[in-house]
Write a protein that holds these residues in place. Structure first.
Motif, PDB file in Angstrom:
ATOM      1  N   GLU A 228      -8.762  -1.837 -37.203  1.00 41.89           N
ATOM      2  CA  GLU A 228      -7.819  -1.856 -38.320  1.00 41.89           C
ATOM      3  C   GLU A 228      -6.538  -2.532 -37.853  1.00 41.89           C
ATOM      4  O   GLU A 228      -6.047  -2.256 -36.767  1.00 41.89           O
ATOM      5  CB  GLU A 228      -7.521  -0.434 -38.786  1.00 41.89           C
ATOM      6  CG  GLU A 228      -8.796   0.293 -39.200  1.00 41.89           C
ATOM      7  CD  GLU A 228      -8.558   1.426 -40.172  1.00 41.89           C
ATOM      8  OE1 GLU A 228      -7.818   1.232 -41.155  1.00 41.89           O
ATOM      9  OE2 GLU A 228      -9.118   2.506 -39.955  1.00 41.89           O
TER      10      GLU A 228
ATOM     11  N   SER B  59      -5.295   3.471 -24.925  1.00 41.91           N
ATOM     12  CA  SER B  59      -5.739   2.691 -26.081  1.00 41.91           C
ATOM     13  C   SER B  59      -5.934   1.216 -25.745  1.00 41.91           C
ATOM     14  O   SER B  59      -6.901   0.593 -26.202  1.00 41.91           O
ATOM     15  CB  SER B  59      -4.741   2.837 -27.237  1.00 41.91           C
ATOM     16  OG  SER B  59      -4.743   4.165 -27.704  1.00 41.91           O
TER      17      SER B  59
ATOM     18  N   HIS C  32     -10.063   3.165 -33.935  1.00 46.27           N
ATOM     19  CA  HIS C  32     -11.097   3.999 -34.567  1.00 46.27           C
ATOM     20  C   HIS C  32     -10.428   5.233 -35.150  1.00 46.27           C
ATOM     21  O   HIS C  32      -9.230   5.424 -34.966  1.00 46.27           O
ATOM     22  CB  HIS C  32     -12.172   4.396 -33.557  1.00 46.27           C
ATOM     23  CG  HIS C  32     -11.602   4.972 -32.293  1.00 46.27           C
ATOM     24  ND1 HIS C  32     -11.053   6.223 -32.237  1.00 46.27           N
ATOM     25  CD2 HIS C  32     -11.442   4.442 -31.060  1.00 46.27           C
ATOM     26  CE1 HIS C  32     -10.608   6.457 -31.023  1.00 46.27           C
ATOM     27  NE2 HIS C  32     -10.819   5.376 -30.278  1.00 46.27           N
ATOM     28  N   ASP C  33     -11.189   6.089 -35.816  1.00 47.21           N
ATOM     29  CA  ASP C  33     -10.542   7.163 -36.575  1.00 47.21           C
ATOM     30  C   ASP C  33      -9.988   8.299 -35.704  1.00 47.21           C
ATOM     31  O   ASP C  33      -9.338   9.203 -36.220  1.00 47.21           O
ATOM     32  CB  ASP C  33     -11.440   7.682 -37.702  1.00 47.21           C
ATOM     33  CG  ASP C  33     -12.673   8.362 -37.169  1.00 47.21           C
ATOM     34  OD1 ASP C  33     -12.868   8.362 -35.943  1.00 47.21           O
ATOM     35  OD2 ASP C  33     -13.453   8.894 -37.987  1.00 47.21           O
ATOM     36  N   HIS C  34     -10.252   8.262 -34.400  1.00 45.97           N
ATOM     37  CA  HIS C  34      -9.585   9.229 -33.522  1.00 45.97           C
ATOM     38  C   HIS C  34      -8.439   8.558 -32.762  1.00 45.97           C
ATOM     39  O   HIS C  34      -7.833   9.150 -31.890  1.00 45.97           O
ATOM     40  CB  HIS C  34     -10.571   9.812 -32.500  1.00 45.97           C
ATOM     41  CG  HIS C  34     -11.436  10.895 -33.069  1.00 45.97           C
ATOM     42  ND1 HIS C  34     -12.042  10.797 -34.297  1.00 45.97           N
ATOM     43  CD2 HIS C  34     -11.793  12.106 -32.582  1.00 45.97           C
ATOM     44  CE1 HIS C  34     -12.737  11.904 -34.530  1.00 45.97           C
ATOM     45  NE2 HIS C  34     -12.601  12.714 -33.498  1.00 45.97           N
ATOM     46  N   GLY C  35      -8.202   7.290 -33.076  1.00 45.27           N
ATOM     47  CA  GLY C  35      -7.276   6.485 -32.292  1.00 45.27           C
ATOM     48  C   GLY C  35      -5.821   6.725 -32.645  1.00 45.27           C
ATOM     49  O   GLY C  35      -5.487   7.479 -33.559  1.00 45.27           O
ATOM     50  N   GLU C  36      -4.950   6.065 -31.891  1.00 40.11           N
ATOM     51  CA  GLU C  36      -3.523   6.091 -32.197  1.00 40.11           C
ATOM     52  C   GLU C  36      -3.135   4.709 -32.727  1.00 40.11           C
ATOM     53  O   GLU C  36      -3.788   3.715 -32.424  1.00 40.11           O
ATOM     54  CB  GLU C  36      -2.699   6.460 -30.962  1.00 40.11           C
ATOM     55  CG  GLU C  36      -2.872   5.513 -29.787  1.00 40.11           C
ATOM     56  CD  GLU C  36      -2.063   5.899 -28.569  1.00 40.11           C
ATOM     57  OE1 GLU C  36      -1.037   6.574 -28.712  1.00 40.11           O
ATOM     58  OE2 GLU C  36      -2.455   5.501 -27.452  1.00 40.11           O
ATOM     59  N   ARG C  37      -2.074   4.663 -33.497  1.00 43.52           N
ATOM     60  CA  ARG C  37      -1.599   3.390 -34.044  1.00 43.52           C
ATOM     61  C   ARG C  37      -0.689   2.762 -32.991  1.00 43.52           C
ATOM     62  O   ARG C  37       0.321   3.340 -32.631  1.00 43.52           O
ATOM     63  CB  ARG C  37      -0.841   3.636 -35.354  1.00 43.52           C
ATOM     64  CG  ARG C  37      -1.738   4.198 -36.464  1.00 43.52           C
ATOM     65  CD  ARG C  37      -0.906   4.704 -37.629  1.00 43.52           C
ATOM     66  NE  ARG C  37      -0.161   3.618 -38.250  1.00 43.52           N
ATOM     67  CZ  ARG C  37      -0.537   2.985 -39.353  1.00 43.52           C
ATOM     68  NH1 ARG C  37      -1.658   3.328 -39.974  1.00 43.52           N
ATOM     69  NH2 ARG C  37       0.195   2.014 -39.854  1.00 43.52           N
TER      70      ARG C  37
ATOM     71  N   PHE D  94      -7.966  13.603 -30.336  1.00 42.56           N
ATOM     72  CA  PHE D  94      -7.353  12.497 -31.074  1.00 42.56           C
ATOM     73  C   PHE D  94      -6.249  11.937 -30.179  1.00 42.56           C
ATOM     74  O   PHE D  94      -5.616  12.688 -29.437  1.00 42.56           O
ATOM     75  CB  PHE D  94      -6.784  12.982 -32.409  1.00 42.56           C
ATOM     76  CG  PHE D  94      -7.855  13.250 -33.437  1.00 42.56           C
ATOM     77  CD1 PHE D  94      -8.091  12.346 -34.456  1.00 42.56           C
ATOM     78  CD2 PHE D  94      -8.637  14.395 -33.363  1.00 42.56           C
ATOM     79  CE1 PHE D  94      -9.089  12.579 -35.390  1.00 42.56           C
ATOM     80  CE2 PHE D  94      -9.639  14.631 -34.298  1.00 42.56           C
ATOM     81  CZ  PHE D  94      -9.871  13.716 -35.317  1.00 42.56           C
ATOM     82  N   ASP D  95      -6.023  10.638 -30.269  1.00 35.47           N
ATOM     83  CA  ASP D  95      -5.185   9.976 -29.260  1.00 35.47           C
ATOM     84  C   ASP D  95      -3.675  10.127 -29.435  1.00 35.47           C
ATOM     85  O   ASP D  95      -2.913   9.762 -28.555  1.00 35.47           O
ATOM     86  CB  ASP D  95      -5.506   8.468 -29.229  1.00 35.47           C
ATOM     87  CG  ASP D  95      -6.882   8.197 -28.639  1.00 35.47           C
ATOM     88  OD1 ASP D  95      -7.388   9.075 -27.910  1.00 35.47           O
ATOM     89  OD2 ASP D  95      -7.447   7.122 -28.907  1.00 35.47           O
ATOM     90  N   THR D  96      -3.222  10.597 -30.591  1.00 38.71           N
ATOM     91  CA  THR D  96      -1.779  10.645 -30.844  1.00 38.71           C
ATOM     92  C   THR D  96      -1.182  11.963 -30.356  1.00 38.71           C
ATOM     93  O   THR D  96      -1.559  13.027 -30.836  1.00 38.71           O
ATOM     94  CB  THR D  96      -1.495  10.483 -32.347  1.00 38.71           C
ATOM     95  OG1 THR D  96      -2.093   9.275 -32.789  1.00 38.71           O
ATOM     96  CG2 THR D  96       0.010  10.438 -32.623  1.00 38.71           C
TER      97      THR D  96
ATOM     98  N   LEU E 236      -5.256  -0.026 -35.001  1.00 42.29           N
ATOM     99  CA  LEU E 236      -5.911   1.276 -34.849  1.00 42.29           C
ATOM    100  C   LEU E 236      -7.377   0.985 -34.525  1.00 42.29           C
ATOM    101  O   LEU E 236      -8.052   0.279 -35.274  1.00 42.29           O
ATOM    102  CB  LEU E 236      -5.779   2.068 -36.157  1.00 42.29           C
ATOM    103  CG  LEU E 236      -6.431   3.436 -36.245  1.00 42.29           C
ATOM    104  CD1 LEU E 236      -5.726   4.436 -35.349  1.00 42.29           C
ATOM    105  CD2 LEU E 236      -6.406   3.950 -37.690  1.00 42.29           C
TER     106      LEU E 236
ATOM    107  N   GLU F  91      -9.056   0.912 -23.750  1.00 40.56           N
ATOM    108  CA  GLU F  91     -10.219   1.117 -24.619  1.00 40.56           C
ATOM    109  C   GLU F  91     -10.485  -0.142 -25.443  1.00 40.56           C
ATOM    110  O   GLU F  91     -11.634  -0.541 -25.644  1.00 40.56           O
ATOM    111  CB  GLU F  91      -9.934   2.310 -25.535  1.00 40.56           C
ATOM    112  CG  GLU F  91     -11.155   2.803 -26.267  1.00 40.56           C
ATOM    113  CD  GLU F  91     -10.846   4.050 -27.088  1.00 40.56           C
ATOM    114  OE1 GLU F  91      -9.657   4.361 -27.316  1.00 40.56           O
ATOM    115  OE2 GLU F  91     -11.812   4.701 -27.513  1.00 40.56           O
TER     116      GLU F  91
END
Lengths: 285, 482
Positions: free
Chosen positions: A83, A69, A39-44, B283-285, A37, A72
Motif C-alpha cells: 500500500e 519494516s 501488510h495488515d500487521h505492518g506499520e506506516r 502488529f508493528d506499530t 504499508l 522486511e
C-alpha cells in the motif's frame, strides 16, 4: 494496489524499488514523499521518492534497511503488492536562484535527486556534494551527476573523493568560490544540523528536508511535529522542507529516538526469525 | 403476544439496563464493555413504548428514524421488519446504536421519560442490528433505484461520508468514496476504541455499502493525489461531497509539549485503534505509553484515551480538566464507565508546564488549580486560576484530548472554497452546497467537532442537496455510467 515491479540492491543494505502507481507518479513533485504499508500487521513508514516517471506510471523508492519494516520490505519480491499513500508533503520551492549547492548524505541522496534535477531544470548551476561512510554507500552517483553541473564527493574513510565530511567540502567550496545562492541539505539529522550551523552565520539561505516519525502523513496525528523558529510544525504537511536555520535539530533528534527500545527489539526479533534471508541492515544511532 | 398492556402497565415496566463486563475484568481487555440486551430484554423494553400518535422521538433523531414503527415490530417479535424500518433512514444502525448520544436526542424527548425513565431506543436499535448479524446470511439493504448515470465523489469515509454515500447509492447514483487511510470509517476506526465500537462492526457496515454498489478507494489523499477540481476535470465526477472531519489535533501551547511522551489524542488513539498497537509486537506499530498517564480534557475523546490507557496497563491514569464534572462534555455513560474503571479525576486542574529530562522525555507536569467564575460565551462558568495554587505531578505520558479542528489539507488545496474564521467550510444549510457549485460538505468539517450521528444527519441532508443538484442543475451526466 501498487506493485513492486523491479527490486535492485544498489549498495549494502540499500534497495531500489520501482513501484507501479500511476496516479502518484503523475502528481509527484520534487520534495514530496510517500507512506508505505507492507501488510495488515505492518506499520506506516514514510519513504522519500527518488524518482518518478509519469508516462510509465512508476515511482522509485530508495530504502535503507535500518529497522524491521525496511528489512522486511527487502525480503519482498517483484510482483508483490504494497500500500502506498501520496504524494505527501509540500513540494520544494523551485526557481532560478543562481547557484544551488545540493548536499546529500547517505539515504538523503535519494530525495535530493529530484530536487537537484528540478533546480537544474530551472536554470540553476547545481553543485552537488555527496558523502557517505565509504565509497559504496555514496548512492545514485550516476543519476546525481546527470542532475548536477558539478560533483564533489566525500567519504569518512577516504575511499572515494575527499576524506572527511560533506561540511568540510562545503566549507572549502564557499572559501574558494564565495557564497552560493541557496543550499539544499538532506541526510542524517546530525549532518543537516552541521550544514545549518555552517551556513547560518554566513546568511546563506538553506533548506533541509526532515524525516520524522509519522503515522497518517496528513496532519492528523501530530507525531511528526518539530520546533521551527519556536513554533510547533508538522513535518508531514507543513514540511518536509524547512528553513534549516530555524529548526531545533537537538529536540528533533531526541524525538526521533522516541521508540528506540521498541525498534531495537523488533529488529532483533526479525533478525532471529529471518537469519539466513535478511541483510543485517544498518545500525543507525 | 399475550394480552395488550395498558399505558400505565407499559410505563411501569422497568427500563432494561445494559449488561456490561465487570469493570475489574474489562480494564484487562479490549472487548466491548456493553454486551447488548437479550431478545427477552429487548422485547420487554419495546413494550415500554407508548407508540405516541405524534412521536417526539422522531424529531429528536438527526436522521429521522420512524422510531415508534420499528419498536412496534419489536413488540411483535419481528426483528427483521424492525430493522428494515430503521435502515430506510439509517444504513449504519449497529454503529449508531452504540455511539449516538440518545440521552440528548430521541430519548431526551421520549414521553415515558416525563415520569419514568425513557424508552432505551438506542439499545433497541443496537439489538436489532446485532441480531441480524448473529443470524448470519444476507443482510437486508434498501432497494437501489434505477441507475442515473451520475458520478459522485465522496471525500472521507467517516460517518458523514458513509451516510451520504449510502443515501446517494440508494438513489441510483454511481458513488466512489476516497479515503486517505488504508481502512474505511474515519474516526469510527482511528478514534473510537474497540471496547466501545468493535472494528468488525464498522467493516461489516462498510461491506453492506459496497453491496449497495458504493466503490471504496483507500490511500487516496484528496488535495494531494487529486484536487477537488481535478475530481471534476480529470475523473469526470458530476458532484463532490467533502466529509473530511475534524482531524487536526489541538495542543495547549504550554512549555514542554514537544517532549517525548506528549501525544495528541489522535496519535495515541490511532496507534492503538487503527494500527492495533495494543497488540505490539504482533502488529508493528508501537504505542510507547508509560506507566503514569495523564489525559487533558474531559470530552468523549478524553474518556476514550483514559480508558485505553487503563487497558494498556498504566498504573495510574489521571484526568485533568479545568472545569468540574458537571461541565464535562463527555456523555454521562462514558463518564460513569470511566469512573467505574478507577480513573483518577482531578477537576478544576489545568496543566501549565510539562517537565522533561535531558533525553527530552516527560517527567512531570505542573498543575494550576482553578475555580469557576462568571459564565462565558458557551454559557458554562469560566475556569479562573486560583493564584498561588499550583502543584507538580510526576508522569511519563501526557495525552492532549482538548479537541480537534478542521484538517486543512482539502480545504486549503481547493481554490474558491469559502471557509469561516476557524477554517470550517461554509455551506448553504438547506442543500449543504459550498461556495463552489457542485461541491458539497457536511459533518465536522462544517460544524467543528461534534457527534457521529450529527455528521450522518448532515450527510443525509447533503445527499438530498446533491440529488436535487444533479437532477435539476447538471441534468446530463458528464460520462454515462449507466
Amino acid at each position: 494496489m501498487p506493485t513492486l515491479i523491479e527490486i535492485k540492491e544498489i549498495a549494502p543494505a540499500f534497495k531500489q524499488y520501482l513501484v507501479k502507481t500511476p496516479e502518484i507518479a503523475r502528481k509527484h513533485q520534487a520534495g514530496q514523499f510517500v507512506i508505505v504499508l507492507l501488510h495488515d500487521h505492518g506499520e506506516r513508514i514514510p519513504l522519500t521518492i527518488a524518482d518518478s516517471d509519469a508516462d510509465a506510471g512508476t515511482i522509485t523508492l530508495v530504502v535503507q534497511e535500518v529497522g524491521k519494516s525496511t528489512m522486511e520490505m527487502g525480503l519482498m519480491s517483484e510482483g508483490d503488492h504494497i500500500e502506498v499513500v501520496g504524494p505527501l508533503g509540500t513540494p520544494t520551492h523551485i526557481e532560478n536562484f543562481g547557484t544551488c549547492v545540493c548536499v546529500g548524505g547517505g539515504a538523503g541522496i535519494a530525495p535530493l535527486l529530484p530536487i537537484a534535477r528540478a533546480m537544474k531544470g530551472a536554470g540553476n548551476e547545481v553543485i552537488s556534494i555527496l558523502g557517505g561512510r565509504t565509497k559504496e554507500l555514496v548512492i545514485l552517483r550516476d543519476e546525481m551527476t546527470e542532475a548536477s553541473t558539478e560533483m564533489i564527493y566525500t567519504t569518512d574513510d577516504g575511499s572515494f573523493g575527499a576524506k572527511g565530511f560533506v561540511t568540510n567540502a562545503l566549507d572549502r567550496l564557499i572559501e574558494e568560490r564565495g557564497k552560493p545562492d541557496i543550499v539544499v541539505a538532506i541526510g542524517p539529522a546530525i549532518m543537516m544540523k552541521a550544514v545549518a550551523d555552517m551556513t547560518r552565520p554566513l546568511e546563506i539561505s538553506t533548506v533541509v528536508s526532515l524525516n520524522t516519525i509519522m503515522i497518517d502523513g496528513t496532519g492528523m496525528c501530530g507525531g511528526c511535529r518539530v520546533s521551527v523558529g519556536g513554533d510547533s510544525k508538522f513535518v508531514c504537511v507543513d514540511g518536509p522542507e524547512f528553513d534549516a536555520h530555524t529548526v531545533d535539530f537537538d529536540l528533533m533528534m531526541k524525538r526521533q529516538a522516541t521508540f528506540l527500545p521498541e525498534e531495537q527489539a523488533a529488529r532483533l526479533r526479525f533478525l532471529e526469525q529471518h537469519e539466513c534471508k535478511a541483510t543485517k541492515g544498518t545500525e543507525v544511532k | 403476544m399475550g394480552r395488550e398492556l395498558t399505558k400505565k402497565e407499559r410505563m411501569e415496566l422497568p427500563r432494561q439496563s445494559m449488561p456490561t463486563q465487570d469493570p475489574m475484568d474489562r480494564i484487562k481487555n479490549f472487548d466491548e464493555v456493553a454486551l447488548g440486551l437479550t431478545a427477552e430484554m429487548a422485547i420487554t423494553e419495546a413494550e415500554r413504548c407508548l407508540e405516541c400518535k405524534k412521536p417526539r422521538c422522531v424529531d429528536g433523531c438527526p436522521v429521522g428514524i420512524d422510531i415508534p414503527a420499528f419498536i412496534h415490530e419489536m413488540q411483535e417479535g419481528d426483528f427483521k421488519k424492525a430493522l428494515a424500518i430503521i435502515k430506510m433512514a439509517n444504513t449504519l444502525p449497529a454503529i449508531c446504536g452504540r455511539v449516538c448520544p440518545q440521552e440528548d436526542q430521541c430519548e431526551q424527548v421520549c414521553v415515558v421519560g416525563n415520569k419514568y425513565k425513557p424508552v432505551a431506543i438506542g439499545r433497541l436499535e443496537r439489538f436489532v442490528a446485532d441480531w441480524e448479524v448473529a443470524q448470519g446470511g444476507e443482510v437486508i439493504m434498501p432497494d437501489r433505484q434505477p441507475e442515473t448515470g451520475f458520478k459522485v465523489a465522496i471525500v472521507g469515509s467517516g460517518p458523514a461520508g458513509l451516510a451520504t454515500a449510502a443515501e446517494l447509492a440508494m438513489r441510483g447514483h454511481s458513488v466512489t468514496v476516497f479515503e486517505a487511510l488504508h481502512k474505511p470509517g474515519g474516526v469510527l476506526v482511528y478514534g473510537i476504541p474497540e471496547f466501545r465500537l468493535p472494528k468488525k462492526i464498522v467493516e461489516d457496515e462498510v461491506g453492506n455499502l459496497e453491496k449497495l454498489g458504493v466503490e471504496m478507494r483507500y490511500n487516496w489523499v484528496i488535495g494531494k493525489i487529486a484536487s477537488v477540481q481535478e475530481l471534476f476535470t480529470e475523473y469526470d465526477f458530476d458532484a463532490v461531497f467533502i466529509g473530511t472531519g475534524a482531524g487536526l489535533p489541538y495542543f495547549m501551547g504550554i512549555p514542554g509539549e514537544d517532549y517525548i511522551g506528549v501525544y495528541s489524542a489522535n496519535e495515541f488513539l490511532t496507534r492503538v485503534n487503527l494500527m492495533k498497537g495494543f497488540n505490539f509486537p504482533a502488529f508493528d506499530t508501537p504505542v510507547g505509553m508509560g506507566r503514569r498517564v495523564a489525559v487533558v480534557g474531559s470530552g468523549n475523546v478524553a474518556m476514550d484515551c483514559l480508558r485505553t490507557a487503563k487497558r494498556l496497563g498504566a498504573e495510574e491514569v489521571i484526568c485533568l480538566y479545568r472545569r468540574t464534572r458537571a461541565e464535562s462534555p463527555a456523555r454521562l455513560e462514558e463518564l460513569e464507565h470511566a469512573e467505574e474503571e478507577a480513573i483518577d479525576f482531578r477537576w478544576l486542574s489545568s496543566p501549565v508546564e510539562i517537565y522533561g529530562n535531558e533525553d527530552a522525555r516527560v517527567t512531570g507536569v505542573r498543575i494550576q488549580k482553578m475555580e469557576l467564575g462568571e459564565p462565558d460565551a458557551s454559557g458554562r462558568r469560566r475556569p479562573v486560576p486560583i493564584e498561588g495554587e499550583q502543584y507538580d505531578v510526576e508522569l511519563d505520558t501526557i495525552i492532549m484530548g482538548i479537541g480537534q479542528g478542521p484538517n486543512p489539507l482539502v480545504t486549503q488545496s481547493t481554490e474558491g472554497l469559502e471557509l469561516n474564521r476557524w477554517g470550517n467550510i461554509v455551506v448553504d444549510e438547506e442543500t449543504m452546497m459550498t461556495s463552489i457549485p457542485g461541491v458539497f460538505a457536511g459533518g465536522d468539517i462544517v460544524t467543528g467537532a461534534a457527534t457521529v450521528i450529527l455528521a450522518m444527519g448532515a450527510g443525509k441532508v447533503a445527499a438530498n442537496g446533491i440529488d436535487n443538484y444533479l437532477r435539476e442543475t447538471v441534468r446530463v451526466p458528464k460520462v454515462r455510467t449507466a
